[in-house]
Write a protein that holds these residues in place. Sequence first.
Motif, short mmCIF file in Angstrom:
data_model
loop_
_atom_site.label_atom_id
_atom_site.label_comp_id
_atom_site.label_asym_id
_atom_site.label_seq_id
_atom_site.Cartn_x
_atom_site.Cartn_y
_atom_site.Cartn_z
N ARG A 227 49.94 38.30 30.32
CA ARG A 227 49.64 39.76 29.70
C ARG A 227 48.21 39.68 29.61
O ARG A 227 47.46 40.80 29.93
CB ARG A 227 50.25 39.77 28.45
N THR A 228 47.59 38.47 29.43
CA THR A 228 46.22 38.62 29.45
C THR A 228 45.22 38.75 30.96
O THR A 228 44.49 39.59 30.91
CB THR A 228 45.31 37.12 28.77
N LEU A 229 46.00 38.42 31.80
CA LEU A 229 45.41 38.54 33.03
C LEU A 229 45.84 40.07 33.41
O LEU A 229 45.10 40.75 34.07
CB LEU A 229 46.45 37.81 34.14
N ALA A 230 46.91 40.58 33.02
CA ALA A 230 47.20 42.13 33.27
C ALA A 230 45.95 42.70 32.70
O ALA A 230 45.72 43.89 33.09
CB ALA A 230 48.56 42.49 32.47
N SER A 231 45.81 42.55 31.34
CA SER A 231 44.59 43.16 30.69
C SER A 231 43.34 43.28 31.50
O SER A 231 42.35 43.96 31.48
CB SER A 231 44.58 42.69 29.13
N THR A 232 43.11 41.68 31.86
CA THR A 232 41.75 41.67 32.57
C THR A 232 41.59 42.48 33.72
O THR A 232 40.59 42.96 34.22
CB THR A 232 41.73 40.20 32.94
#
Length: 311
Positions: A227-232
């Motif tokens: 999910r952090t990757l998606a936000s990045t």
Amino acid sequence: MGQETVYAIASGKGGVGKTTTTVNLGTALAGAGARVAIVDADLGMANLAGFVSLSPGSATLHDVLAGEATVEEATYRLAENIVGVPSGNDLSEYAATAPEGLGDVVDTLREDADYVLLDVGAGVSHETVLPLGLADAVVIVATPEPAAIQDAAKTIDLVDRVDGELAGLLVTRTHPSGDVPAEKIASRLDVDLLGAIPEDTAVRASLYAGTPLVVHDPESPAATAYRTLASTLAGDELETDGSGADAPNTSTDDSSTGGSPGTDSTDDDAPDGDTTDDETPEDGATTDAPTDDDASSDDVSAAITDAEADS
């Protein structure tokens, strides 16, 4: 959108987590409200369908690239806001495909999707290099293992050779100790670091369940990292709530959704849930074989140096 919307998820080495990344990144983006299409661009060794318990109906990407079906006919609803375009497993159908048609497929999908994710096959061939130039940007996936880093460097070189754009590096199956830090790997490869996905036993469980990790175990360390990757990648346009997308459909009929991300469909046939492929087990999986911890920091640094010399 004022940013990249088509991403190729690539690495020269199989088993590093490309398909797991494609599925979970796409599901995380969809769970935050984006319209997503994921495409199995691994024409020779298709495996995306098994990761989401999808049994394709009468049409696959093979049929589209052979001129025997439309993109809509090979597009299947996986969950709210996300559709998938699987490739087939029949070698005779694979032989009839024209990979050059993938560009038209991408153009069609991006008309309705906020993000199109291409799950690219391993190795170096025309069909694996082609998506690197079609995408707006390429996400390089690698584990901290020396061979994976060498192949990542080669893939970075291929992206440059086809005038592609690099989004950055994603390091999977990381450990808090025993591995060269992901930041150091990215620095030595001279690419931006998009993130690191920790080794997580929940990944293996999600593979066998045929459900994306961000849905199967949304609070697990690896799911949080995806999910952090998606936000990045999405930047200010995405606000993840940690809930992930709805669980994917686990059955299909003999017809596709024929629609865009977010449309509904009713399917009948039960899936096979097959997850046998060159990426199982992958990031987060645990086996009795030696783990990445066996590779020393000196070995990894040497691999990076060798890869740089070969580029």
